[in-house]
Design an enzyme around this catalytic site. Sequence first.
Site, PDB file in Angstrom:
ATOM      1  N   GLU A   1      73.348  56.963  43.928  1.00 28.19           N
ATOM      2  CA  GLU A   1      74.566  56.999  44.712  1.00 28.19           C
ATOM      3  C   GLU A   1      75.749  57.791  43.928  1.00 28.19           C
ATOM      4  O   GLU A   1      76.647  58.550  44.486  1.00 28.19           O
ATOM      5  CB  GLU A   1      75.016  55.833  44.907  1.00 28.19           C
ATOM      6  CG  GLU A   1      74.192  54.917  45.874  1.00 28.19           C
ATOM      7  CD  GLU A   1      74.581  55.482  47.450  1.00 28.19           C
ATOM      8  OE1 GLU A   1      75.170  56.345  47.754  1.00 28.19           O
ATOM      9  OE2 GLU A   1      73.677  54.959  48.325  1.00 28.19           O
TER      10      GLU A   1
ATOM     11  N   HIS B   1      74.937  60.432  46.858  1.00 28.51           N
ATOM     12  CA  HIS B   1      75.563  59.829  48.057  1.00 28.51           C
ATOM     13  C   HIS B   1      75.603  60.581  49.264  1.00 28.51           C
ATOM     14  O   HIS B   1      75.951  62.016  48.923  1.00 28.51           O
ATOM     15  CB  HIS B   1      77.043  59.547  47.479  1.00 28.51           C
ATOM     16  CG  HIS B   1      77.774  58.890  48.155  1.00 28.51           C
ATOM     17  ND1 HIS B   1      77.682  57.597  48.702  1.00 28.51           N
ATOM     18  CD2 HIS B   1      79.135  59.246  48.866  1.00 28.51           C
ATOM     19  CE1 HIS B   1      78.249  56.957  49.325  1.00 28.51           C
ATOM     20  NE2 HIS B   1      79.465  57.963  49.668  1.00 28.51           N
TER      21      HIS B   1
ATOM     22  N   SER C   1      78.909  55.068  54.091  1.00 30.87           N
ATOM     23  CA  SER C   1      79.968  55.239  53.133  1.00 30.87           C
ATOM     24  C   SER C   1      80.991  54.142  53.897  1.00 30.87           C
ATOM     25  O   SER C   1      80.940  53.030  54.048  1.00 30.87           O
ATOM     26  CB  SER C   1      80.274  56.493  52.835  1.00 30.87           C
ATOM     27  OG  SER C   1      81.033  56.279  51.515  1.00 30.87           O
TER      28      SER C   1
END
Length: 575
Positions: free
Chosen positions: A345, A454, A226
């Site tokens: 995600e 995610h 990320s």
Amino acid sequence: MSGEWGHLGQTLIWAVWVLAAATEGPAADAPVRSTRLGWVRGKQATVLGSTMPVNVFLGIPFAAPPLGPLRFKRPKPALLWNDSRDATSYPKLCLQNSVWLLSDQHFLKVHYPNLEVSEDCLYLNIYAPAHANTGSKLPVMVWFPGGAFETGSASIFDGSALAAYEDVLIVTTQYRLGIFGFFKTGDQHAPGNWAFLDQLAALTWVQENIEFFGGDPHSVTIFGESAGAISVSGLVLSPMASGLFHKAIMESGVAIIPFLRAPDDERNEDLQVIARICGCNVSDSVALLQCLRAKSSEELLDINKKTKSFTRVVDGFFFPDEPLDLLTEKTFNSIPSVIGVNNHECGFLLPMKEFPEILGGSNKSLALHLIHRVLHIPNQYLYLVADQYFYNKHSPVEIRDSFLDLLGDVFFVVPGVVTARYHRDAGAPVYFYEFQHPPECLKDTRPAFVKADHSDEIRFVFGGAFLKGNIVMFEGATEEEKLLSRKMMRYWANFARTGDPNGEGLPLWPAYSQSEQYLKLDLNISVGQKLKEQEVEFWSDTLPLIMSMSTAPPGPPVPLLSLSVLLPFLFSSAP
């Protein structure tokens, strides 16, 4: 930068300490290692299923505390210390809203140590196989945590399992966040990007010291997820980082993700917020900096909560140009890389924090309204998005699923694929993956429709199922999940060793060539081709072309890469 950090006087004093060690020797009950600034005394840890103990060193300073006059400045070298430094306690978090970390622990079924926050936070942690010592020359993997550049910590990740199972050194490091990491005046007095400069300082420390822990400074792989992956991608693009690392892994994030650049009007709005909260003169950069450096950290955190443009900037140094231009011009560090995404995600964790009402289902009107609000796509082009994602979709569940797929495509998949293509075309080896397995332990904390969300892959990469310490990353893993974790650890470590993730006993992972093959990481690993081909073409070619040819009021020429988007919920830091 390296000249300042390799100060001659510090080196001479370090040499004296090394000579003294020949007569004193380390204590038998704890690992002791030298650094160029002094000795550190760590502790040993063990992991499930491995007989290899791990030497753990926590809270080693890689830069001076960025306090007072050093606030909003490039990091300075850490100071020498006397005696042996205790390296058995986690360092404090960089200043942030730690409530976010607490909420993530619940939703992700993880557990972190109780950590305080402080502006004095430029520290790193090291996890090394117990046999490693000077001369071992083991591969080094430096982890940059995520958290939207607003939250996160080196100490919510435990590198013990990866170190023990794969015989590599793991370094987890911290960097300044939010206003502390990105405030800029727009001129030479405070150009910003302090977080990235902190990362450079950490990598410089690794180059100068990691051999004393058994690592090879000529075999350093940087990896992150990320915002951490965005950092890795930025470091690959930066000329300032050349030579500090040799391979890169980007998990769910690259430097061309849309929300990373704030428009000038938002920066101006934020200056007015600063003036209102702190009473500082924002028309004079020198006076503004002097005023802000005199404020308490709590006052600056209050500013941080009420502003939205503390993001990266083209400063002429770390980023000499926009990341997309650096990729296009092929002026980046051409090194082997792994780039990847998860197949959902924006399945739950991210939208849950911004618009939870969509998770139960949606209609096209609401979905298009949210697309306009979130992506800033002009209304006259929304029909194109609707045709691409909502054609022949009628039920609220179908529309919800398509909307969440759209978000994942815009912010993760398409930027990742575009970046991989640029790296490939520059002649660098690239390996692409899509992680597809939703952890079994999360089935009762999120909706059944969620696939690999995610950050789901992190617990597999770090071998969370094998940890025994007070950082819980993967409770209740199934035997199949443990096997997948072992394979992923091996892929990642093989790449750190050789620049190629393949090895004995692993399914073949083809390089990302013109055929665009990629690895599907699931309980049954397989190979795919041309991930989301139509969606990538839509966002990177079709929509920009139509918008550029339109006679309507001009929108951004390349919406994927220049959208002014700030999603405060994006890039949760937790595993």
